[in-house]
Scaffold this motif. Structure first.
Motif, PDB file in Angstrom:
ATOM      1  N   PHE A  82     -40.341  81.272  -5.997  1.00  0.00           N
ATOM      2  CA  PHE A  82     -40.807  80.018  -5.413  1.00  0.00           C
ATOM      3  C   PHE A  82     -40.244  78.797  -6.131  1.00  0.00           C
ATOM      4  CE2 PHE A  82     -44.037  76.630  -4.977  1.00  0.00           C
ATOM      5  CZ  PHE A  82     -43.885  76.412  -3.624  1.00  0.00           C
ATOM      6  N   TYR A  83     -40.360  78.805  -7.471  1.00  0.00           N
ATOM      7  CA  TYR A  83     -39.907  77.632  -8.220  1.00  0.00           C
ATOM      8  C   TYR A  83     -38.425  77.667  -8.549  1.00  0.00           C
ATOM      9  CZ  TYR A  83     -44.795  76.328  -9.003  1.00  0.00           C
ATOM     10  OH  TYR A  83     -46.099  75.967  -8.842  1.00  0.00           O
ATOM     11  N   TYR A  84     -37.801  78.850  -8.441  1.00  0.00           N
ATOM     12  CA  TYR A  84     -36.435  78.984  -8.939  1.00  0.00           C
ATOM     13  C   TYR A  84     -35.416  79.234  -7.822  1.00  0.00           C
ATOM     14  CZ  TYR A  84     -38.597  79.218 -13.520  1.00  0.00           C
ATOM     15  OH  TYR A  84     -39.308  78.922 -14.648  1.00  0.00           O
ATOM     16  N   MET A  85     -35.562  78.503  -6.714  1.00  0.00           N
ATOM     17  CA  MET A  85     -34.576  78.440  -5.648  1.00  0.00           C
ATOM     18  C   MET A  85     -34.327  79.777  -4.967  1.00  0.00           C
ATOM     19  SD  MET A  85     -31.876  75.497  -6.735  1.00  0.00           S
ATOM     20  CE  MET A  85     -31.509  75.208  -5.017  1.00  0.00           C
ATOM     21  N   GLN A  86     -35.118  80.056  -3.979  1.00  0.00           N
ATOM     22  CA  GLN A  86     -34.987  81.253  -3.161  1.00  0.00           C
ATOM     23  C   GLN A  86     -34.062  80.968  -1.979  1.00  0.00           C
ATOM     24  OE1 GLN A  86     -38.649  82.331  -1.380  1.00  0.00           O
ATOM     25  NE2 GLN A  86     -37.943  84.293  -0.592  1.00  0.00           N
ATOM     26  N   ASP A  87     -33.296  81.963  -1.575  1.00  0.00           N
ATOM     27  CA  ASP A  87     -32.475  81.891  -0.360  1.00  0.00           C
ATOM     28  C   ASP A  87     -31.480  80.731  -0.379  1.00  0.00           C
ATOM     29  OD1 ASP A  87     -33.836  84.091   0.615  1.00  0.00           O
ATOM     30  OD2 ASP A  87     -35.379  82.848   1.560  1.00  0.00           O
ATOM     31  N   VAL A  88     -30.797  80.541  -1.481  1.00  0.00           N
ATOM     32  CA  VAL A  88     -29.728  79.551  -1.548  1.00  0.00           C
ATOM     33  C   VAL A  88     -28.492  80.140  -0.875  1.00  0.00           C
ATOM     34  CG1 VAL A  88     -28.236  78.224  -3.082  1.00  0.00           C
ATOM     35  CG2 VAL A  88     -30.632  78.578  -3.676  1.00  0.00           C
ATOM     36  N   PRO A  89     -27.867  79.425   0.024  1.00  0.00           N
ATOM     37  CA  PRO A  89     -26.690  79.964   0.705  1.00  0.00           C
ATOM     38  C   PRO A  89     -25.622  80.447  -0.277  1.00  0.00           C
ATOM     39  CG  PRO A  89     -27.399  77.920   1.747  1.00  0.00           C
ATOM     40  CD  PRO A  89     -28.226  78.077   0.510  1.00  0.00           C
ATOM     41  N   GLY A  90     -25.177  81.674  -0.097  1.00  0.00           N
ATOM     42  CA  GLY A  90     -24.156  82.234  -0.967  1.00  0.00           C
ATOM     43  C   GLY A  90     -24.690  82.849  -2.246  1.00  0.00           C
ATOM     44  N   ASP A  91     -26.002  82.698  -2.512  1.00  0.00           N
ATOM     45  CA  ASP A  91     -26.593  83.280  -3.717  1.00  0.00           C
ATOM     46  C   ASP A  91     -26.779  84.783  -3.550  1.00  0.00           C
ATOM     47  OD1 ASP A  91     -27.093  82.216  -6.177  1.00  0.00           O
ATOM     48  OD2 ASP A  91     -28.839  81.054  -5.559  1.00  0.00           O
ATOM     49  N   GLU A  92     -26.260  85.551  -4.491  1.00  0.00           N
ATOM     50  CA  GLU A  92     -26.434  86.996  -4.446  1.00  0.00           C
ATOM     51  C   GLU A  92     -27.482  87.478  -5.449  1.00  0.00           C
ATOM     52  OE1 GLU A  92     -22.616  88.702  -5.076  1.00  0.00           O
ATOM     53  OE2 GLU A  92     -21.803  87.995  -3.154  1.00  0.00           O
TER      54      GLU A  92
ATOM     55  N   LYS B  29     -42.236  66.849 -18.283  1.00  0.00           N
ATOM     56  CA  LYS B  29     -40.774  66.847 -18.329  1.00  0.00           C
ATOM     57  C   LYS B  29     -40.187  66.571 -16.946  1.00  0.00           C
ATOM     58  CE  LYS B  29     -40.162  70.928 -19.945  1.00  0.00           C
ATOM     59  NZ  LYS B  29     -39.351  72.098 -20.305  1.00  0.00           N
ATOM     60  N   GLN B  30     -40.769  67.185 -15.914  1.00  0.00           N
ATOM     61  CA  GLN B  30     -40.258  66.955 -14.569  1.00  0.00           C
ATOM     62  C   GLN B  30     -40.518  65.513 -14.111  1.00  0.00           C
ATOM     63  OE1 GLN B  30     -41.707  71.304 -13.378  1.00  0.00           O
ATOM     64  NE2 GLN B  30     -40.921  70.205 -11.620  1.00  0.00           N
ATOM     65  N   MET B  31     -41.655  64.953 -14.540  1.00  0.00           N
ATOM     66  CA  MET B  31     -41.937  63.546 -14.244  1.00  0.00           C
ATOM     67  C   MET B  31     -40.861  62.647 -14.857  1.00  0.00           C
ATOM     68  SD  MET B  31     -45.310  61.352 -15.317  1.00  0.00           S
ATOM     69  CE  MET B  31     -46.378  62.709 -14.828  1.00  0.00           C
TER      70      MET B  31
ATOM     71  N   ASP C  92     -25.327  71.447 -11.626  1.00  0.00           N
ATOM     72  CA  ASP C  92     -24.873  72.148 -10.420  1.00  0.00           C
ATOM     73  C   ASP C  92     -25.775  73.347 -10.128  1.00  0.00           C
ATOM     74  OD1 ASP C  92     -22.699  70.520  -9.737  1.00  0.00           O
ATOM     75  OD2 ASP C  92     -21.466  71.459 -11.287  1.00  0.00           O
ATOM     76  N   ASP C  93     -26.049  74.130 -11.177  1.00  0.00           N
ATOM     77  CA  ASP C  93     -26.917  75.292 -10.995  1.00  0.00           C
ATOM     78  C   ASP C  93     -27.405  75.775 -12.361  1.00  0.00           C
ATOM     79  OD1 ASP C  93     -24.783  76.743 -12.141  1.00  0.00           O
ATOM     80  OD2 ASP C  93     -23.980  77.313 -10.191  1.00  0.00           O
ATOM     81  N   HIS C  94     -28.023  76.940 -12.368  1.00  0.00           N
ATOM     82  CA  HIS C  94     -28.620  77.481 -13.586  1.00  0.00           C
ATOM     83  C   HIS C  94     -27.585  77.811 -14.654  1.00  0.00           C
ATOM     84  CE1 HIS C  94     -27.439  80.688 -10.925  1.00  0.00           C
ATOM     85  NE2 HIS C  94     -27.547  81.575 -11.875  1.00  0.00           N
ATOM     86  N   ASP C  95     -26.319  77.971 -14.274  1.00  0.00           N
ATOM     87  CA  ASP C  95     -25.282  78.236 -15.286  1.00  0.00           C
ATOM     88  C   ASP C  95     -25.130  77.064 -16.240  1.00  0.00           C
ATOM     89  OD1 ASP C  95     -23.966  80.901 -14.893  1.00  0.00           O
ATOM     90  OD2 ASP C  95     -23.769  80.136 -12.853  1.00  0.00           O
TER      91      ASP C  95
ATOM     92  N   GLY D 252     -34.079  78.198 -16.164  1.00  0.00           N
ATOM     93  CA  GLY D 252     -33.645  78.358 -14.789  1.00  0.00           C
ATOM     94  C   GLY D 252     -33.443  77.024 -14.113  1.00  0.00           C
ATOM     95  N   GLN D 253     -33.078  77.096 -12.828  1.00  0.00           N
ATOM     96  CA  GLN D 253     -32.995  75.897 -11.999  1.00  0.00           C
ATOM     97  C   GLN D 253     -34.190  75.907 -11.055  1.00  0.00           C
ATOM     98  OE1 GLN D 253     -29.729  75.661  -9.235  1.00  0.00           O
ATOM     99  NE2 GLN D 253     -29.893  73.438  -9.050  1.00  0.00           N
ATOM    100  N   ARG D 254     -35.044  74.928 -11.202  1.00  0.00           N
ATOM    101  CA  ARG D 254     -36.251  74.868 -10.382  1.00  0.00           C
ATOM    102  C   ARG D 254     -35.946  74.294  -8.993  1.00  0.00           C
ATOM    103  NH1 ARG D 254     -41.330  75.347 -12.855  1.00  0.00           N
ATOM    104  NH2 ARG D 254     -41.195  75.812 -15.081  1.00  0.00           N
ATOM    105  N   GLU D 255     -36.762  74.705  -8.041  1.00  0.00           N
ATOM    106  CA  GLU D 255     -36.662  74.155  -6.689  1.00  0.00           C
ATOM    107  C   GLU D 255     -36.977  72.657  -6.710  1.00  0.00           C
ATOM    108  OE1 GLU D 255     -35.566  73.548  -3.670  1.00  0.00           O
ATOM    109  OE2 GLU D 255     -36.093  75.627  -3.146  1.00  0.00           O
ATOM    110  N   HIS D 256     -36.107  71.863  -6.105  1.00  0.00           N
ATOM    111  CA  HIS D 256     -36.335  70.421  -6.075  1.00  0.00           C
ATOM    112  C   HIS D 256     -36.323  69.867  -4.650  1.00  0.00           C
ATOM    113  CE1 HIS D 256     -31.941  71.053  -6.421  1.00  0.00           C
ATOM    114  NE2 HIS D 256     -31.883  70.058  -5.568  1.00  0.00           N
TER     115      HIS D 256
END
Length: 371
Positions: free
Chosen positions: A333-343, A192-194, A235-238, A362-366
């Motif tokens: 790791f795969y789901y976006m760690q340390d995104v600015p403004g993410d609580e 799917k990611q491919m 835009d994000d996981h929402d 979720g939204q995977r790290e890209h």
């Protein structure tokens, strides 16, 4: 094809009709024999009267349970008959005879041990309640595919045999593929990611996955059916949660409208969520469990089965059968760690419906550099 209509299409006082199916029940009252015939769509009563049709009455004396028959006759209104209609026969034919006695009962609600059911699975599958599970599943999948087709998703089919796994080799089923080591597909995720990288933008797959792992509940089995979705330009996981919410609401509405008979057979009260699904963080979920129920999962990074059920009760009391839990702390790791403004701890979520995890996403790290 044999000329016939389904039992559900028989209308009282219509012209002569032909039906066919298995003999579900037999009641012999002397000069009167009632046959209940079952097809995929339901039951219908056939009334043989000795004084009205002596030849047919004589022929039906040898009928047995689960024989396959075809009946032609006049449909009549009857308050006592299933569906309010019965047939006065003018033609009667036994297409195939069943062995007697049967190893298990089809028409009566009698407890049968699992080994007997599995040894006679072809008979067991004839039970209306069992058939309802399959037809209900078919209605649900059809509705899900309709929604995604309408939204412009591409229906894909990914390979079930691969050279490696998507989520760790320890859970793979090894096979020999033309003298080479290979594995049954554990997940279509990499495919799917491919396709996202190839510009397909939005895809879905109704497929099968295999997990060679120990399991202790009916929700974890070695071969599973999965409805997988992948989409780009979010835009994000929402955005992903919006897709899951809208598609589930549509599918449940369609099932409620088109599978009323199956829901009744299985005694299911289908609750279609009309309001927006609540979205709470993982920490908020733990707080509800601890404050209202005194429960805390053994694994502090995940919800356990009891926790999901308790949260289901909490939100159902507020009129929300479905809700999201977002931000699992062990999924970074795969789901976006340390995104600015993410609580939140991660952009991974679970969709829980009536106290059971229905799906994850979720939204995977890209970002390659961050990975």
């Amino acid at each position: 094809m044999i000329e016939r209509i389904h039992t559900s299409d028989v209308e009282p006082d219509a012209d002569e009709v032909a039906i066919a199916g298995h003999v579900h029940e037999i009641r012999d009252l002397g000069g009167l024999v009632f046959l209940i015939v079952r097809d995929r769509e339901g039951l219908i009563q056939i009334v043989f009267k000795e004084e009205r049709e002596p030849e047919l009455f004589e022929a039906v004396q040898d009928v047995g349970a689960e024989d396959v028959v075809r009946v032609v006759g006049e449909p009549l209104e009857s308050d006592q008959a299933p569906g309010g209609v019965e047939i006065a026969p003018t033609e009667y034919e036994v297409i195939d005879e069943a062995d007697s006695p049967l190893p298990l009962e089809i028409s009566k609600d009698i407890e049968v041990d699992l080994s007997t059911r599995l040894d006679n699975r072809a008979l067991d599958l004839r039970k209306p309640e069992t058939l309802a599970v399959f037809t209900l599943r078919s209605e649900l999948i059809t509705a899900m595919e309709e929604w995604f087709d309408e939204e412009g998703y591409v229906d894909i089919k990914t390979p079930l045999i691969s050279k490696g796994g998507a989520e760790g080799g320890a859970e793979l089923f090894p096979i020999l593929y033309y003298n080479q080591d290979a594995f049954l597909s554990q997940s279509p995720q990499l495919y799917k990611q491919m396709l996202m990288a190839s510009g397909y933008e939005a895809v879905y797959e109704t497929g099968t996955a295999f997990r060679a792992e120990d399991f202790a509940t009916s929700r974890h089995v070695s071969e599973i059916a999965m409805f997988d979705v992948e989409l780009a330009y979010i835009d994000d996981h929402d955005d992903v949660m919006d897709v899951q919410e809208e598609s589930l609401r549509y599918a449940l509405r369609e099932v409620a409208e088109n599978a009323e008979r199956e829901l009744d057979l299985l005694d299911v009260d289908l609750d279609v969520p009309e309001e927006d699904f609540p979205r709470i963080t993982f920490d908020e979920a733990l707080d509800i469990l601890e404050t209202e129920y005194g429960h805390f999962p053994d694994d502090p990074t995940d919800l356990d089965t009891k926790g999901e059920k308790l949260l289901g009760e909490h939100f159902e009391e507020q009129g929300h059968p479905a809700f999201f839990v977002v931000g699992y702390p062990d999924e970074k790791f795969y789901y976006m760690q340390d995104v600015p403004g993410d609580e939140i701890a991660s952009r991974k979520f679970d969709l829980i419906y009536k106290g059971q995890e229905l799906s994850s996403g979720g939204q995977r790290e890209h970002d390659v550099e961050r990975m």
